[in-house]
Design an enzyme around this catalytic site. Structure first.
Site: not given
Length: 203
Positions: A84, A114, A159, A164-165
């Site tokens: 979407n 970074h 949502a 992060t894992k």
């Protein structure tokens, strides 16, 4: 090993060397064409352009403009890919998405990062770590997928999640940080939303 090879190998690299700016600029031109395409031209034009932009596409790829990415060539999608509005993919590393992907509005998939230390970061070195998303995955609106993540098959990400894992197959996961809420079971097939059962049989 030049800077592009370093980038694709997940090593620190400098993005302004060895032809990378030229590739990025070529991608921008394709994105401009895609994001400004006349609506009547989109049914034929968007799948064709995705085939040129991405490193690999399955059958019937589609997304709703606008879309943003770094190179495009580092993205591979399977059959029936659907995204979407406002998908962003930072594809300095490889992004592999399986078949029957549902991607809601404002999703971001990041392979880029970074260094944490300011002196290292200010050196200009950055990195890209691949992201892999399985088959039959639905990423809810405003989801962010961070570098190096693998999401298994048949997963729903709620949502607003920040992944992060790694997420295993066949689960619903949500939150910041995203975590598994529960398994998806055969009983779930009977419901279209929360506790609302289908009133049709052709599914």
């Amino acid at each position: 090993m030049d800077q592009k090879q370093r980038m694709l190998a997940g090593l620190p690299y400098k993005a302004w060397l060895d032809g990378l700016p030229e590739e990025h600029q070529a991608c921008k031109r394709k994105l401009f064409e895609l994001n400004t395409m006349e609506p009547d031209d989109q049914p034929a034009g968007i799948p064709k352009l995705l085939g040129e932009l991405f490193g690999g596409v399955g059958e019937r790829p589609w997304l709703e403009p606008p879309f943003h990415c770094d190179y495009g060539s580092n993205i591979t999608v399977g059959d029936d890919f659907y995204a979407n509005f406002n998908l962003t993919i930072l594809d300095v590393g490889k992004v592999t998405i399986g078949s029957h992907a549902f991607i809601a509005p404002n999703v971001s998939i990041y392979t880029a990062g970074h260094p944490v230390h300011p002196e290292s970061r200010n050196s200009g070195y950055e990195y890209g770590i691949p992201v892999t998303i399985g088959n039959n995955v639905w990423l809810g609106g405003n989801t962010v997928v961070l570098p190096g993540i693998t999401i298994g098959d048949n997963v729903v990400i709620g949502a607003g999640s920040v992944v992060t894992k790694d997420i295993p197959s066949n689960v619903i996961a949500a939150g910041n940080p995203c975590r598994v809420i529960r398994q998806i079971t055969a009983e779930d097939r009977n419901y279209y939303f929360k506790h609302r059962k289908f009133d049709v049989t052709d599914f």
